[in-house]
Design an enzyme around this catalytic site. Structure first.
Site, PDB file in Angstrom:
ATOM      1  N   ASN A  98     -24.046-103.725 -23.695  1.00  0.00           N
ATOM      2  CA  ASN A  98     -24.967-104.745 -24.198  1.00  0.00           C
ATOM      3  C   ASN A  98     -25.006-104.631 -25.719  1.00  0.00           C
ATOM      4  O   ASN A  98     -25.551-103.665 -26.253  1.00  0.00           O
ATOM      5  CB  ASN A  98     -26.354-104.493 -23.593  1.00  0.00           C
ATOM      6  CG  ASN A  98     -27.428-105.360 -24.230  1.00  0.00           C
ATOM      7  OD1 ASN A  98     -27.119-106.387 -24.833  1.00  0.00           O
ATOM      8  ND2 ASN A  98     -28.675-104.946 -24.104  1.00  0.00           N
TER       9      ASN A  98
ATOM     10  N   LYS B  64     -26.624-106.443 -27.719  1.00  0.00           N
ATOM     11  CA  LYS B  64     -27.920-106.896 -28.247  1.00  0.00           C
ATOM     12  C   LYS B  64     -27.687-107.893 -29.397  1.00  0.00           C
ATOM     13  O   LYS B  64     -26.709-108.628 -29.363  1.00  0.00           O
ATOM     14  CB  LYS B  64     -28.768-105.708 -28.708  1.00  0.00           C
ATOM     15  CG  LYS B  64     -28.820-104.569 -27.690  1.00  0.00           C
ATOM     16  CD  LYS B  64     -29.865-103.560 -28.033  1.00  0.00           C
ATOM     17  CE  LYS B  64     -29.724-102.356 -27.139  1.00  0.00           C
ATOM     18  NZ  LYS B  64     -31.001-101.731 -26.812  1.00  0.00           N
TER      19      LYS B  64
ATOM     20  N   HIS C  20     -33.781-107.909 -19.249  1.00  0.00           N
ATOM     21  CA  HIS C  20     -33.708-106.703 -20.092  1.00  0.00           C
ATOM     22  C   HIS C  20     -35.109-106.394 -20.631  1.00  0.00           C
ATOM     23  O   HIS C  20     -35.887-107.301 -20.932  1.00  0.00           O
ATOM     24  CB  HIS C  20     -32.723-106.937 -21.239  1.00  0.00           C
ATOM     25  CG  HIS C  20     -32.391-105.677 -21.978  1.00  0.00           C
ATOM     26  ND1 HIS C  20     -33.213-105.160 -22.949  1.00  0.00           N
ATOM     27  CD2 HIS C  20     -31.357-104.820 -21.860  1.00  0.00           C
ATOM     28  CE1 HIS C  20     -32.689-104.030 -23.401  1.00  0.00           C
ATOM     29  NE2 HIS C  20     -31.559-103.805 -22.752  1.00  0.00           N
TER      30      HIS C  20
ATOM     31  N   GLU D 122     -36.123-105.568 -23.425  1.00  0.00           N
ATOM     32  CA  GLU D 122     -36.430-106.189 -24.726  1.00  0.00           C
ATOM     33  C   GLU D 122     -36.853-107.643 -24.532  1.00  0.00           C
ATOM     34  O   GLU D 122     -37.674-108.156 -25.298  1.00  0.00           O
ATOM     35  CB  GLU D 122     -35.229-106.047 -25.677  1.00  0.00           C
ATOM     36  CG  GLU D 122     -35.087-104.602 -26.152  1.00  0.00           C
ATOM     37  CD  GLU D 122     -33.688-104.173 -26.520  1.00  0.00           C
ATOM     38  OE1 GLU D 122     -32.793-105.024 -26.689  1.00  0.00           O
ATOM     39  OE2 GLU D 122     -33.475-102.944 -26.618  1.00  0.00           O
TER      40      GLU D 122
ATOM     41  N   GLU E  65     -33.374 -99.065 -16.201  1.00  0.00           N
ATOM     42  CA  GLU E  65     -33.435 -98.730 -17.618  1.00  0.00           C
ATOM     43  C   GLU E  65     -34.864 -98.328 -17.963  1.00  0.00           C
ATOM     44  O   GLU E  65     -35.685 -99.198 -18.304  1.00  0.00           O
ATOM     45  CB  GLU E  65     -33.026 -99.939 -18.462  1.00  0.00           C
ATOM     46  CG  GLU E  65     -31.599-100.387 -18.214  1.00  0.00           C
ATOM     47  CD  GLU E  65     -31.010-101.013 -19.454  1.00  0.00           C
ATOM     48  OE1 GLU E  65     -29.990-100.532 -19.918  1.00  0.00           O
ATOM     49  OE2 GLU E  65     -31.600-101.981 -19.977  1.00  0.00           O
TER      50      GLU E  65
ATOM     51  N   GLY F  72     -32.618 -97.008 -26.600  1.00  0.00           N
ATOM     52  CA  GLY F  72     -32.524 -96.999 -28.057  1.00  0.00           C
ATOM     53  C   GLY F  72     -33.316 -95.881 -28.710  1.00  0.00           C
ATOM     54  O   GLY F  72     -33.541 -95.893 -29.922  1.00  0.00           O
TER      55      GLY F  72
ATOM     56  N   SER G 167     -29.821 -94.830 -23.613  1.00  0.00           N
ATOM     57  CA  SER G 167     -29.179 -93.823 -24.466  1.00  0.00           C
ATOM     58  C   SER G 167     -27.996 -93.126 -23.785  1.00  0.00           C
ATOM     59  O   SER G 167     -27.813 -91.918 -23.936  1.00  0.00           O
ATOM     60  CB  SER G 167     -30.211 -92.800 -24.962  1.00  0.00           C
ATOM     61  OG  SER G 167     -31.219 -93.450 -25.721  1.00  0.00           O
TER      62      SER G 167
HETATM   63  C1  PEP Z   1     -29.614-101.324 -23.412  1.00  0.00           C
HETATM   64  O1  PEP Z   1     -29.644-102.066 -24.378  1.00  0.00           O
HETATM   65  O2  PEP Z   1     -29.580-101.817 -22.281  1.00  0.00           O
HETATM   66  C2  PEP Z   1     -29.614 -99.875 -23.619  1.00  0.00           C
HETATM   67  C3  PEP Z   1     -29.633 -99.096 -22.577  1.00  0.00           C
HETATM   68  O3  PEP Z   1     -29.610 -99.410 -24.929  1.00  0.00           O
HETATM   69  P1  PEP Z   1     -29.257 -97.925 -25.463  1.00  0.00           P
HETATM   70  O4  PEP Z   1     -28.022 -97.475 -24.716  1.00  0.00           O
HETATM   71  O5  PEP Z   1     -29.037 -98.083 -26.917  1.00  0.00           O
HETATM   72  O6  PEP Z   1     -30.430 -97.055 -25.115  1.00  0.00           O
END
Ligand code: PEP
Length: 220
Positions: free
Chosen positions: A6, A8, A80, A82, A146, A152, A182
């Site tokens: 992703n 973003k 997601h 976010e 997640e 992040g 992460s």
């Molecule tokens: C994501 O954007 O779905 C995500 C898991 O981000 P990160 O790997 O940066 O934590």
């Protein structure tokens, strides 16, 4: 095993260079809308980062399933954290987006996960039950677990936390479950070796070609 990147709201890596580096490794990339065509043209398996439930209409800022399919996009991320956190997306909206995208023939990665406060309050299972409860099993649907506190932040769920949450999600809906939060080249192998972990949704580390390829390799 699915490893999805992703990007973003980052421009992301060069699509052709990424395609060449991936070789035969299975992968999905979800770039910003402005780079979808380039990723499709480079031969990458390309998903959108969101999708609307209507085919067209007065929905400023949204993109529909047929619009994505016209570009050669084969799937979408939905729900997601976010989107839920910053753009007010609800479980009902996520369910509508998911249902419409699947009906149109897109693959869907539907994201679920608890916040840090919810985990500390012992509400993880209740949150997952609510978020997963609005979805229905479908051959083209996968779930991404997640935990919001791990996205992040550099904080990764332990393999045990991921395994437990994935097993719980599978007890609610028998679908593949990706882990996200992460994921990096140095923790991918141990996370992906958990029996209930069927792949990874990778944010930050998918912006770097070497990192993303290393995670895809760990999943292959
Ligand atoms: C994501 O954007 O779905 C995500 C898991 O981000 P990160 O790997 O940066 O934590």
């Amino acid at each position: 095993m699915i490893v999805a990147g992703n990007w973003k709201m980052f421009d992301g890596p060069d699509a052709r260079a990424l395609r060449a580096a991936l070789g035969d490794l299975p992968h999905v990339v979800a770039p910003p809308y402005t780079r979808l065509r380039e990723c499709v043209d480079a031969g990458l398996t390309t998903y959108a980062q969101n999708v609307h439930w209507e085919s067209e209409g007065a929905f400023t800022g949204e993109i529909s399933p047929p619009m994505l399919q016209a570009l050669g996009v084969t799937g979408a991320i939905v729900g997601h954290s976010e989107r839920r956190q910053f753009f007010g997306e609800t479980d009902e909206g996520v369910a509508k987006r998911t249902r419409a995208a699947l009906a149109a023939g897109l693959n869907v990665i539907a994201c679920v996960g608890e916040t840090e406060a919810q985990r500390e309050a012992g509400e993880t299972e209740e949150v997952l039950r609510r978020q997963v409860g609005v979805l229905e099993a479908h051959p083209n649907l996968v779930i991404a677990y997640e935990p919001v506190w791990a996205i992040g932040t550099g904080k990764t769920a332990t393999p045990e936390i991921a395994q437990d949450a994935h097993a719980f999600i599978k007890s609610l809906l028998d679908l593949p479950v990706l882990y996200g939060g992460s994921v990096k080249p140095d923790n991918a192998a141990v996370l992906l070796s958990q029996p209930a972990v069927d792949g990874a949704l990778v944010g930050g580390a998918s912006l770097d070609i070497d990192s993303f390829v290393a995670i895809c390799r760990a999943g292959s």
